[in-house]
Design a protein around this motif. Structure first.
Motif, mmCIF file in Angstrom:
data_model
loop_
_atom_site.group_PDB
_atom_site.id
_atom_site.type_symbol
_atom_site.label_atom_id
_atom_site.label_comp_id
_atom_site.label_asym_id
_atom_site.label_seq_id
_atom_site.Cartn_x
_atom_site.Cartn_y
_atom_site.Cartn_z
ATOM 1 N N GLY A 21 -16.491 -19.737 16.555
ATOM 2 C CA GLY A 21 -17.692 -19.240 16.853
ATOM 3 C C GLY A 21 -17.964 -17.684 16.008
ATOM 4 O O GLY A 21 -19.026 -17.318 16.165
ATOM 5 N N ALA A 22 -17.063 -17.054 15.619
ATOM 6 C CA ALA A 22 -17.000 -15.630 14.950
ATOM 7 C C ALA A 22 -17.020 -16.174 13.539
ATOM 8 O O ALA A 22 -17.015 -17.044 13.068
ATOM 9 C CB ALA A 22 -15.459 -15.159 15.013
ATOM 10 N N LEU A 23 -17.758 -14.968 13.152
ATOM 11 C CA LEU A 23 -18.152 -15.062 11.429
ATOM 12 C C LEU A 23 -16.980 -14.936 10.674
ATOM 13 O O LEU A 23 -16.289 -14.130 11.140
ATOM 14 C CB LEU A 23 -19.116 -13.859 11.461
ATOM 15 C CG LEU A 23 -20.619 -13.651 12.211
ATOM 16 C CD1 LEU A 23 -21.208 -12.445 11.956
ATOM 17 C CD2 LEU A 23 -21.497 -15.058 11.802
ATOM 18 N N SER A 24 -16.855 -15.773 10.004
ATOM 19 C CA SER A 24 -15.651 -15.839 8.777
ATOM 20 C C SER A 24 -16.054 -15.605 7.291
ATOM 21 O O SER A 24 -15.108 -15.336 6.693
ATOM 22 C CB SER A 24 -15.029 -16.986 9.002
ATOM 23 O OG SER A 24 -15.706 -18.107 8.644
ATOM 24 N N GLN A 25 -17.503 -15.727 6.871
ATOM 25 C CA GLN A 25 -17.643 -15.562 5.443
ATOM 26 C C GLN A 25 -18.912 -15.068 5.387
ATOM 27 O O GLN A 25 -20.001 -15.289 6.099
ATOM 28 C CB GLN A 25 -17.156 -16.783 4.703
ATOM 29 C CG GLN A 25 -18.001 -17.996 5.353
ATOM 30 C CD GLN A 25 -17.536 -19.313 4.596
ATOM 31 O OE1 GLN A 25 -16.726 -19.281 3.478
ATOM 32 N NE2 GLN A 25 -17.947 -20.475 5.138
ATOM 33 N N LEU A 26 -18.993 -14.511 4.019
ATOM 34 C CA LEU A 26 -20.343 -13.867 3.465
ATOM 35 C C LEU A 26 -20.604 -15.130 2.293
ATOM 36 O O LEU A 26 -19.770 -15.480 1.595
ATOM 37 C CB LEU A 26 -20.103 -12.655 3.089
ATOM 38 C CG LEU A 26 -21.629 -12.476 2.178
ATOM 39 C CD1 LEU A 26 -22.690 -11.847 3.018
ATOM 40 C CD2 LEU A 26 -21.351 -10.914 1.388
ATOM 41 N N VAL A 27 -21.801 -15.935 2.615
ATOM 42 C CA VAL A 27 -21.962 -16.940 1.449
ATOM 43 C C VAL A 27 -23.459 -16.394 0.770
ATOM 44 O O VAL A 27 -24.388 -16.227 1.411
ATOM 45 C CB VAL A 27 -22.183 -18.112 2.148
ATOM 46 C CG1 VAL A 27 -22.609 -19.259 1.241
ATOM 47 C CG2 VAL A 27 -20.955 -18.382 3.021
ATOM 48 N N VAL A 28 -23.241 -16.531 -0.749
ATOM 49 C CA VAL A 28 -24.393 -16.228 -1.440
ATOM 50 C C VAL A 28 -25.169 -17.750 -1.425
ATOM 51 O O VAL A 28 -24.647 -18.636 -1.888
ATOM 52 C CB VAL A 28 -23.862 -15.808 -2.737
ATOM 53 C CG1 VAL A 28 -25.257 -15.650 -3.651
ATOM 54 C CG2 VAL A 28 -23.266 -14.521 -2.673
ATOM 55 N N VAL A 29 -26.460 -17.649 -1.071
ATOM 56 C CA VAL A 29 -27.505 -18.615 -1.027
ATOM 57 C C VAL A 29 -28.234 -18.743 -2.017
ATOM 58 O O VAL A 29 -28.791 -19.936 -2.339
ATOM 59 C CB VAL A 29 -27.857 -19.098 0.300
ATOM 60 C CG1 VAL A 29 -26.771 -19.268 1.592
ATOM 61 C CG2 VAL A 29 -28.844 -17.817 0.926
ATOM 62 N N GLU A 30 -28.702 -17.847 -2.738
ATOM 63 C CA GLU A 30 -29.800 -17.831 -3.761
ATOM 64 C C GLU A 30 -29.125 -16.848 -4.925
ATOM 65 O O GLU A 30 -28.564 -15.731 -4.510
ATOM 66 C CB GLU A 30 -31.098 -17.468 -3.341
ATOM 67 C CG GLU A 30 -31.861 -18.707 -2.670
ATOM 68 C CD GLU A 30 -33.013 -18.247 -2.065
ATOM 69 O OE1 GLU A 30 -33.717 -17.447 -2.807
ATOM 70 O OE2 GLU A 30 -33.650 -18.684 -0.856
ATOM 71 N N GLY A 31 -29.662 -16.927 -5.936
ATOM 72 C CA GLY A 31 -29.386 -16.143 -6.945
ATOM 73 C C GLY A 31 -28.423 -16.799 -8.059
ATOM 74 O O GLY A 31 -27.762 -17.795 -7.820
#
Length: 158
Positions: free
Chosen positions: A63-73
């Motif tokens: 349940g912990a945050l594990s990544q930063l994901v670019v969704v647009e651009g």
């Protein structure tokens, strides 16, 4: 044949045009220096570890945050692992996530962890950083799935 007065006027016009160019160049450089004047080394806390994880266990807790994901651009699909180290976002080549967006600053934003909570901070950018629909004015805690917008680039923590 051109008169000496016309030649002198052309010289002054050329000189004025040159000074306008230099003035514009100085304005751009000053604006970039102002946006990148934030400190490069952030003060963040140590990453929290669960009691069950050992020194070699790098997996995040369930349940912990594990990544930063670019969704647009232009960088859509790019993923950056959340390792506890700060993530710098901007046009600078030494940024963790280098944006090619014209609306991002050299040092635009920083995502860092303090006591197990991830925070987003705008580093004095020209066009601002947005979480959801709100402009970021100071450190803002982040939640999973909330859109982070810098120019035309949209990303989220997962």
């Amino acid at each position: 044949m051109t008169s000496p007065l016309a030649i002198q006027l052309m010289r002054f016009a050329f000189l004025a045009l040159l000074w306008f160019f230099v003035y514009g160049l100085v304005r751009v450089i000053r604006a970039e220096l102002r946006t990148s004047s934030a400190p490069r080394v952030p003060a963040v806390g140590k990453p929290r570890r669960s009691k069950r994880s050992g020194p070699g266990d790098a997996r995040p807790a369930r349940g912990a945050l594990s990544q930063l994901v670019v969704v647009e651009g232009s960088l859509a699909g790019t993923r950056v692992a959340l390792t506890g180290k700060p993530i710098f976002i901007g046009r600078a080549n030494d940024s963790t996530l280098v944006l090619t967006d014209d609306y991002s600053s050299t040092r635009h934003a920083r995502i860092s962890e303090t006591n197990g909570v991830w925070y987003l901070e705008d580093l004095g950018s020209t066009n601002g950083t947005y979480v959801g629909q709100s402009k970021v004015d100071g450190p803002v805690p982040l939640e999973a799935g909330v859109a982070i917008r810098i120019g035309k680039t949209v990303m989220e923590l997962r």
